[in-house]
Design a protein around this motif. Sequence first.
Motif, PDB file in Angstrom:
ATOM      1  N   ALA A 238       0.833  -1.199   0.000  1.00  0.00           N
ATOM      2  CA  ALA A 238       0.000   0.000   0.000  1.00  0.00           C
ATOM      3  C   ALA A 238       0.871   1.255   0.000  1.00  0.00           C
ATOM      4  O   ALA A 238       0.600   2.219  -0.726  1.00  0.00           O
ATOM      5  CB  ALA A 238      -0.927  -0.007   1.208  1.00  0.00           C
ATOM      6  N   ARG A 239       1.945   1.233   0.777  1.00  0.00           N
ATOM      7  CA  ARG A 239       2.812   2.414   0.829  1.00  0.00           C
ATOM      8  C   ARG A 239       3.610   2.582  -0.468  1.00  0.00           C
ATOM      9  O   ARG A 239       3.944   3.714  -0.849  1.00  0.00           O
ATOM     10  CB  ARG A 239       3.725   2.338   2.053  1.00  0.00           C
ATOM     11  CG  ARG A 239       2.955   2.494   3.356  1.00  0.00           C
ATOM     12  CD  ARG A 239       3.802   2.889   4.528  1.00  0.00           C
ATOM     13  NE  ARG A 239       2.984   3.043   5.728  1.00  0.00           N
ATOM     14  CZ  ARG A 239       2.291   4.154   6.041  1.00  0.00           C
ATOM     15  NH1 ARG A 239       2.345   5.202   5.229  1.00  0.00           N
ATOM     16  NH2 ARG A 239       1.580   4.216   7.143  1.00  0.00           N
ATOM     17  N   ASP A 240       3.912   1.490  -1.138  1.00  0.00           N
ATOM     18  CA  ASP A 240       4.534   1.598  -2.455  1.00  0.00           C
ATOM     19  C   ASP A 240       3.620   2.363  -3.412  1.00  0.00           C
ATOM     20  O   ASP A 240       4.073   3.247  -4.144  1.00  0.00           O
ATOM     21  CB  ASP A 240       4.832   0.207  -3.012  1.00  0.00           C
ATOM     22  CG  ASP A 240       5.210   0.252  -4.484  1.00  0.00           C
ATOM     23  OD1 ASP A 240       6.334   0.686  -4.802  1.00  0.00           O
ATOM     24  OD2 ASP A 240       4.358  -0.137  -5.327  1.00  0.00           O
ATOM     25  N   ARG A 241       2.342   2.042  -3.374  1.00  0.00           N
ATOM     26  CA  ARG A 241       1.388   2.735  -4.247  1.00  0.00           C
ATOM     27  C   ARG A 241       1.187   4.177  -3.816  1.00  0.00           C
ATOM     28  O   ARG A 241       0.993   5.062  -4.652  1.00  0.00           O
ATOM     29  CB  ARG A 241       0.077   1.953  -4.296  1.00  0.00           C
ATOM     30  CG  ARG A 241       0.224   0.726  -5.202  1.00  0.00           C
ATOM     31  CD  ARG A 241      -0.653  -0.432  -4.786  1.00  0.00           C
ATOM     32  NE  ARG A 241      -0.425  -1.594  -5.657  1.00  0.00           N
ATOM     33  CZ  ARG A 241       0.594  -2.442  -5.529  1.00  0.00           C
ATOM     34  NH1 ARG A 241       1.480  -2.264  -4.565  1.00  0.00           N
ATOM     35  NH2 ARG A 241       0.738  -3.463  -6.347  1.00  0.00           N
ATOM     36  N   GLN A 242       1.248   4.430  -2.513  1.00  0.00           N
ATOM     37  CA  GLN A 242       1.203   5.816  -2.037  1.00  0.00           C
ATOM     38  C   GLN A 242       2.374   6.617  -2.614  1.00  0.00           C
ATOM     39  O   GLN A 242       2.204   7.744  -3.090  1.00  0.00           O
ATOM     40  CB  GLN A 242       1.240   5.865  -0.515  1.00  0.00           C
ATOM     41  CG  GLN A 242       1.308   7.265   0.082  1.00  0.00           C
ATOM     42  CD  GLN A 242      -0.013   8.001   0.027  1.00  0.00           C
ATOM     43  OE1 GLN A 242      -0.925   7.713   0.784  1.00  0.00           O
ATOM     44  NE2 GLN A 242      -0.109   8.961  -0.890  1.00  0.00           N
ATOM     45  N   ALA A 243       3.561   6.036  -2.579  1.00  0.00           N
ATOM     46  CA  ALA A 243       4.734   6.731  -3.101  1.00  0.00           C
ATOM     47  C   ALA A 243       4.599   6.995  -4.597  1.00  0.00           C
ATOM     48  O   ALA A 243       4.988   8.068  -5.083  1.00  0.00           O
ATOM     49  CB  ALA A 243       5.998   5.914  -2.820  1.00  0.00           C
ATOM     50  N   ARG A 244       4.040   6.035  -5.311  1.00  0.00           N
ATOM     51  CA  ARG A 244       3.850   6.231  -6.753  1.00  0.00           C
ATOM     52  C   ARG A 244       2.786   7.283  -7.033  1.00  0.00           C
ATOM     53  O   ARG A 244       2.914   8.080  -7.979  1.00  0.00           O
ATOM     54  CB  ARG A 244       3.509   4.890  -7.401  1.00  0.00           C
ATOM     55  CG  ARG A 244       4.712   3.939  -7.447  1.00  0.00           C
ATOM     56  CD  ARG A 244       4.323   2.487  -7.512  1.00  0.00           C
ATOM     57  NE  ARG A 244       3.616   2.127  -8.740  1.00  0.00           N
ATOM     58  CZ  ARG A 244       3.098   0.919  -8.962  1.00  0.00           C
ATOM     59  NH1 ARG A 244       3.223  -0.039  -8.039  1.00  0.00           N
ATOM     60  NH2 ARG A 244       2.482   0.658 -10.099  1.00  0.00           N
ATOM     61  N   LEU A 245       1.740   7.337  -6.207  1.00  0.00           N
ATOM     62  CA  LEU A 245       0.749   8.405  -6.345  1.00  0.00           C
ATOM     63  C   LEU A 245       1.356   9.761  -6.023  1.00  0.00           C
ATOM     64  O   LEU A 245       1.039  10.766  -6.681  1.00  0.00           O
ATOM     65  CB  LEU A 245      -0.451   8.142  -5.427  1.00  0.00           C
ATOM     66  CG  LEU A 245      -1.498   7.176  -5.953  1.00  0.00           C
ATOM     67  CD1 LEU A 245      -2.476   6.802  -4.840  1.00  0.00           C
ATOM     68  CD2 LEU A 245      -2.261   7.776  -7.133  1.00  0.00           C
ATOM     69  N   ASP A 246       2.225   9.802  -5.026  1.00  0.00           N
ATOM     70  CA  ASP A 246       2.899  11.061  -4.702  1.00  0.00           C
ATOM     71  C   ASP A 246       3.691  11.561  -5.910  1.00  0.00           C
ATOM     72  O   ASP A 246       3.764  12.772  -6.164  1.00  0.00           O
ATOM     73  CB  ASP A 246       3.828  10.884  -3.504  1.00  0.00           C
ATOM     74  CG  ASP A 246       3.077  10.630  -2.199  1.00  0.00           C
ATOM     75  OD1 ASP A 246       1.851  10.853  -2.162  1.00  0.00           O
ATOM     76  OD2 ASP A 246       3.728  10.190  -1.233  1.00  0.00           O
ATOM     77  N   ALA A 247       4.291  10.618  -6.635  1.00  0.00           N
ATOM     78  CA  ALA A 247       5.039  11.010  -7.838  1.00  0.00           C
ATOM     79  C   ALA A 247       4.098  11.564  -8.900  1.00  0.00           C
ATOM     80  O   ALA A 247       4.411  12.560  -9.563  1.00  0.00           O
ATOM     81  CB  ALA A 247       5.823   9.820  -8.375  1.00  0.00           C
ATOM     82  N   VAL A 248       2.935  10.943  -9.074  1.00  0.00           N
ATOM     83  CA  VAL A 248       1.944  11.472 -10.014  1.00  0.00           C
ATOM     84  C   VAL A 248       1.499  12.861  -9.570  1.00  0.00           C
ATOM     85  O   VAL A 248       1.280  13.764 -10.388  1.00  0.00           O
ATOM     86  CB  VAL A 248       0.732  10.520 -10.122  1.00  0.00           C
ATOM     87  CG1 VAL A 248      -0.347  11.120 -11.022  1.00  0.00           C
ATOM     88  CG2 VAL A 248       1.170   9.161 -10.670  1.00  0.00           C
ATOM     89  N   GLY A 249       1.387  13.056  -8.263  1.00  0.00           N
ATOM     90  CA  GLY A 249       0.970  14.351  -7.737  1.00  0.00           C
ATOM     91  C   GLY A 249       1.926  15.486  -8.040  1.00  0.00           C
ATOM     92  O   GLY A 249       1.575  16.660  -7.847  1.00  0.00           O
ATOM     93  N   ARG A 250       3.111  15.158  -8.551  1.00  0.00           N
ATOM     94  CA  ARG A 250       4.051  16.225  -8.920  1.00  0.00           C
ATOM     95  C   ARG A 250       3.561  17.033 -10.115  1.00  0.00           C
ATOM     96  O   ARG A 250       4.186  18.037 -10.470  1.00  0.00           O
ATOM     97  CB  ARG A 250       5.433  15.630  -9.196  1.00  0.00           C
ATOM     98  CG  ARG A 250       6.103  15.082  -7.936  1.00  0.00           C
ATOM     99  CD  ARG A 250       7.421  14.401  -8.222  1.00  0.00           C
ATOM    100  NE  ARG A 250       7.848  13.605  -7.053  1.00  0.00           N
ATOM    101  CZ  ARG A 250       8.479  12.453  -7.112  1.00  0.00           C
ATOM    102  NH1 ARG A 250       8.810  11.938  -8.298  1.00  0.00           N
ATOM    103  NH2 ARG A 250       8.811  11.803  -6.010  1.00  0.00           N
ATOM    104  N   ILE A 251       2.472  16.597 -10.735  1.00  0.00           N
ATOM    105  CA  ILE A 251       1.878  17.449 -11.773  1.00  0.00           C
ATOM    106  C   ILE A 251       1.552  18.829 -11.196  1.00  0.00           C
ATOM    107  O   ILE A 251       1.548  19.829 -11.925  1.00  0.00           O
ATOM    108  CB  ILE A 251       0.609  16.837 -12.391  1.00  0.00           C
ATOM    109  CG1 ILE A 251      -0.502  16.665 -11.354  1.00  0.00           C
ATOM    110  CG2 ILE A 251       0.926  15.511 -13.080  1.00  0.00           C
ATOM    111  CD1 ILE A 251      -1.855  16.270 -11.946  1.00  0.00           C
ATOM    112  N   HIS A 252       1.304  18.884  -9.892  1.00  0.00           N
ATOM    113  CA  HIS A 252       0.915  20.149  -9.283  1.00  0.00           C
ATOM    114  C   HIS A 252       2.113  21.053  -8.989  1.00  0.00           C
ATOM    115  O   HIS A 252       1.935  22.154  -8.449  1.00  0.00           O
ATOM    116  CB  HIS A 252       0.118  19.883  -8.007  1.00  0.00           C
ATOM    117  CG  HIS A 252      -1.196  19.206  -8.269  1.00  0.00           C
ATOM    118  ND1 HIS A 252      -2.215  19.794  -8.993  1.00  0.00           N
ATOM    119  CD2 HIS A 252      -1.645  17.972  -7.925  1.00  0.00           C
ATOM    120  CE1 HIS A 252      -3.233  18.963  -9.065  1.00  0.00           C
ATOM    121  NE2 HIS A 252      -2.918  17.849  -8.443  1.00  0.00           N
ATOM    122  N   THR A 253       3.324  20.610  -9.359  1.00  0.00           N
ATOM    123  CA  THR A 253       4.487  21.485  -9.199  1.00  0.00           C
ATOM    124  C   THR A 253       4.639  22.434 -10.380  1.00  0.00           C
ATOM    125  O   THR A 253       5.455  23.364 -10.321  1.00  0.00           O
ATOM    126  CB  THR A 253       5.779  20.659  -9.041  1.00  0.00           C
ATOM    127  OG1 THR A 253       6.000  19.889 -10.235  1.00  0.00           O
ATOM    128  CG2 THR A 253       5.691  19.728  -7.842  1.00  0.00           C
TER     129      THR A 253
END
Length: 314
Positions: A238-253
Amino acid sequence: MPPHLLDGVTVPLVTPLDPDRQPDPSAACPLLDALAGAGVTTVMLLGSNGEGPSVPAAAVSRYVVPVARDWRERVGPAARVLVAASGAGTAETLDRARAALPAEPDAFVVTAPYYFRHTAAELRAHFAAVAALGVPTVAYNIPRYTGNPLDPELVAVLADELGVIGIKDSSGDAGHLARLCALAAERPGFAVSQGAETALVDGLRQGAAGITPGLGNLAPALCVGLVDRWRAGDEAGARDRQARLDAVGRIHTVRPGVVAMKTALSLIGLCPPTVGAPFLPYDPAEVRALRAVLEPLAGDLAALLTGFPGTAPA
């Protein structure tokens, strides 16, 4: 007992707009296909990620009715449709909720009013007016937009006296979420959904029944996989997928918010990039920067990104 409406993954669907910036239900079809294919069963229409408060009340019915129908046709009996109703006051909120009634929503998702600050008694009256429509109500705590936080004491009143069935908490305050989860643990039929995208696993660990991530539009399989891994007892997965979602969230940078999400979705062919006024579209330099963020993440996106590698299982 059947799963709670907030159980699992709820995707707060973006609202596709036509070139005249009007909601375009037919343009939602590619995104609905991608979400259904990823195993999502619950969508929320006209939430913050869906530009809900800026969509004219007069356009609500002609958008949510066909989108709700299309979603149910794709997903079948498991389909759930929540519709958000947000207004500066109770009258506007009721106008939006009543306009959505023909879609037969499974629940309304209701924020506190915004602009003015309100007392607990006023907030209770606001939610009571929506609850009187006879549709299950989910409270939506997003104080950075409303200026009116829904504290646990008030939420207990909403649950006990008005029958509010749950709350989506996007406060990002772990302590606040923990108090809401403790409240839910004492009330069968009441549930909490974590809306803070960088703390989805933490929310589930605290007792949230589900998650409502805007990134679910772009990476729905990651969101479903995160919840599935958690339920299987695989916290590392689950935390692996959280980390990958965090990477997708970099669109907001690049330039954060709705414009980032819609532009990203447009690059993978799932939604027009058009945003409501006064949002401005990305300029060419911003689009290039966004593509640079997305390129190494193509395997986690909802569809094949033009010119990038194909998708990979979540």
